[in-house]
Design an enzyme around this catalytic site. Structure first.
Site, PDB file in Angstrom:
ATOM      1  N   ASN A 150      -6.166  -2.876   1.867  1.00  0.00           N
ATOM      2  CA  ASN A 150      -6.128  -4.325   2.004  1.00  0.00           C
ATOM      3  C   ASN A 150      -7.555  -4.846   2.105  1.00  0.00           C
ATOM      4  OD1 ASN A 150      -3.329  -4.514   2.064  1.00  0.00           O
ATOM      5  ND2 ASN A 150      -3.214  -4.476   4.283  1.00  0.00           N
TER       6      ASN A 150
ATOM      7  N   ARG B 200       0.826  -1.217   0.000  1.00  0.00           N
ATOM      8  CA  ARG B 200       0.000   0.000   0.000  1.00  0.00           C
ATOM      9  C   ARG B 200       0.855   1.259   0.000  1.00  0.00           C
ATOM     10  NH1 ARG B 200      -3.800  -0.394   4.906  1.00  0.00           N
ATOM     11  NH2 ARG B 200      -1.929  -1.323   5.744  1.00  0.00           N
TER      12      ARG B 200
END
Length: 91
Positions: free
Chosen positions: A36, A18
């Protein structure tokens, strides 16, 4: 500008994916978000001009050094009302 929803499978959580996606998107001028998913995948909504978005998707196939991307499903998406590129909480 066009938008894509990416679902990324493989070893993509707990490897900095990320944070890497945020940095990469900002470098390319792509806007959107990354998060996520509870099933172990990473989801991205990315919006940008054709070349920048294509480059971003190509780079997502590699990801950060510790990631092992097994598959990416990319589908057209509604353009979100977002500014910049952000990291969101797990969904």
């Amino acid at each position: 500008m066009t938008a894509q929803r990416l679902l990324i499978e493989g070893r993509v959580q707990r490897v900095g994916y990320r944070d890497w996606a945020v940095r990469t998107a900002k470098q390319l001028g792509v806007i959107g978000w990354v998060r996520n998913l509870q099933d172990g995948r990473v989801e991205i909504l990315a919006d940008g001009d054709g070349m920048a978005l294509d480059t971003f998707v190509d780079r997502c196939r590699e990801g950060p050094m510790l990631a092992e991307v097994a598959r990416i499903d990319a589908t057209p998406a509604e353009r979100g009302n977002v500014k910049g590129f952000t990291k969101r909480f797990t969904a």
